[in-house]
Motif scaffolding. Sequence first.
Motif, PDB file in Angstrom:
ATOM      1  N   ASP A 327       0.811  -1.231   0.000  1.00  7.89           N
ATOM      2  CA  ASP A 327       0.000   0.000   0.000  1.00  7.89           C
ATOM      3  C   ASP A 327       0.838   1.272   0.000  1.00  7.89           C
ATOM      4  O   ASP A 327       0.412   2.312   0.507  1.00  7.89           O
ATOM      5  N   ARG A 328       2.025   1.199  -0.572  1.00  6.13           N
ATOM      6  CA  ARG A 328       2.867   2.377  -0.706  1.00  6.13           C
ATOM      7  C   ARG A 328       3.377   2.442  -2.137  1.00  6.13           C
ATOM      8  O   ARG A 328       3.751   1.417  -2.706  1.00  6.13           O
ATOM      9  N   ALA A 342      16.603  10.311  -8.133  1.00  3.69           N
ATOM     10  CA  ALA A 342      15.604  10.520  -7.081  1.00  3.69           C
ATOM     11  C   ALA A 342      14.816   9.240  -6.809  1.00  3.69           C
ATOM     12  O   ALA A 342      14.570   8.432  -7.702  1.00  3.69           O
ATOM     13  N   HIS A 343      14.397   9.082  -5.550  1.00  2.00           N
ATOM     14  CA  HIS A 343      13.663   7.899  -5.104  1.00  2.00           C
ATOM     15  C   HIS A 343      12.728   8.371  -3.987  1.00  2.00           C
ATOM     16  O   HIS A 343      13.182   8.813  -2.944  1.00  2.00           O
ATOM     17  N   GLU A 344      11.424   8.327  -4.264  1.00  2.00           N
ATOM     18  CA  GLU A 344      10.445   8.839  -3.302  1.00  2.00           C
ATOM     19  C   GLU A 344       9.340   7.822  -3.074  1.00  2.00           C
ATOM     20  O   GLU A 344       9.062   6.975  -3.921  1.00  2.00           O
ATOM     21  N   ILE A 345       8.695   7.952  -1.912  1.00  2.00           N
ATOM     22  CA  ILE A 345       7.604   7.053  -1.578  1.00  2.00           C
ATOM     23  C   ILE A 345       6.383   7.864  -1.162  1.00  2.00           C
ATOM     24  O   ILE A 345       6.501   8.877  -0.470  1.00  2.00           O
ATOM     25  N   LEU A 346       5.208   7.438  -1.621  1.00  2.00           N
ATOM     26  CA  LEU A 346       3.935   8.069  -1.268  1.00  2.00           C
ATOM     27  C   LEU A 346       3.184   7.127  -0.342  1.00  2.00           C
ATOM     28  O   LEU A 346       2.947   5.966  -0.680  1.00  2.00           O
ATOM     29  N   TYR A 347       2.814   7.624   0.827  1.00  2.00           N
ATOM     30  CA  TYR A 347       2.128   6.772   1.793  1.00  2.00           C
ATOM     31  C   TYR A 347       1.198   7.623   2.650  1.00  2.00           C
ATOM     32  O   TYR A 347       1.159   8.851   2.526  1.00  2.00           O
ATOM     33  N   ILE A 348       0.445   6.966   3.518  1.00  2.00           N
ATOM     34  CA  ILE A 348      -0.489   7.671   4.392  1.00  2.00           C
ATOM     35  C   ILE A 348       0.272   8.156   5.623  1.00  2.00           C
ATOM     36  O   ILE A 348       0.980   7.390   6.270  1.00  2.00           O
TER      37      ILE A 348
END
Length: 354
Positions: A327-328, A342-348
């Motif tokens: 869920d990310r 670049a390395h990014e993560i989208l999460y709650i």
Amino acid sequence: MAVPAAYEFHWQSLARLPSGRVYHTLAEVGGQMYMLGGCDAAGRPCPGLDLYSPEGDRWIGLPPMPTPRAGAAVAVLGKQILVVGGVGEDQSPVKMVEMYNTEEGRWRKRSTLREALMGVSITVKDNRALAVGGMGADLQPRNILQQYDLRKDVWAQLPPMPTPRYDANAELLGNKLYVAGGRQCKRPLKALEVYDTETRSWTTLPMIPCKRSYGGVIWDTAGRMCLLGGLRQGGGHQSSKFTKNVNIFDTNQGAWLKSEETVAMKTKRADFAAAFLRGRMVVAGGLGHEPSALDTVEAFHSQKKKWEMLAPMTFPRCSTSSIVIRDRLLVVGGVNQVPSSAHEILYIKEEEYL
């Protein structure tokens, strides 16, 4: 599960890649993310295999692929990663097939494809890889469907699909393999076809309503295929134009939703990351009518029937590779004038990642 509000989504920058990378492939094995191949800043395909470790937020270099390649098709078979085709060091398609065993930490060469191919689309059914289409060394699209048997290490030819193509979107729902869009000699296609793995036959479905390239494709949990944005082909001497158009195919009805049943994105964009995350369609970055890459992010709320802006990415870029794990959404590399590290993560927000 309730759909999270727009303000709950949060970006976090993670350890940068060892070097800028584009056209690499991501794979998940046991909840861990592996990054394979891709092109470096000089445009050369590389053999790199790297594992991202959340513990310590770092990249771990693993034994490199025997064959450097970019844009490879990758299938996960148990604890093993099968790497098929792609573009090699001479900028030509590759026929080599290799497999990395994540438990043993080593590569094995496997049975090669019958011919060198790039732009192959791959899915997995019953621990066998289904590889569809591709472009040969003669730059012509192929209509082949082939199945790889891990136990026997053999490729079997299955009935060819009606439309030759490469870079198509392939998705397996139950016993049905859907193949949508793709290209022929750089031209986008409207073809949508489905292969029944039980009857071993192809069926032609209603065509995609509009030709587009570099759009996003998201499959939701209701078995619907959503085609988002991209570049729409101009007719005659007209140039291609960015679009925010959305088309949705319902596999249960076997039909495209009417235009009034879909909601266009807020921003015209192409070549972006797209994923289904926590009940929402999410699109991030890409190219639009701005002179440089986009950092904007938006997500569709199905109950409200509208697109909402999320927090922007820290690093604007297009041509990223992305994957959803637990869920990310992880967005890795890409291009912002030059290949990005670049390395990014989208999460709650409430669910801390590191």
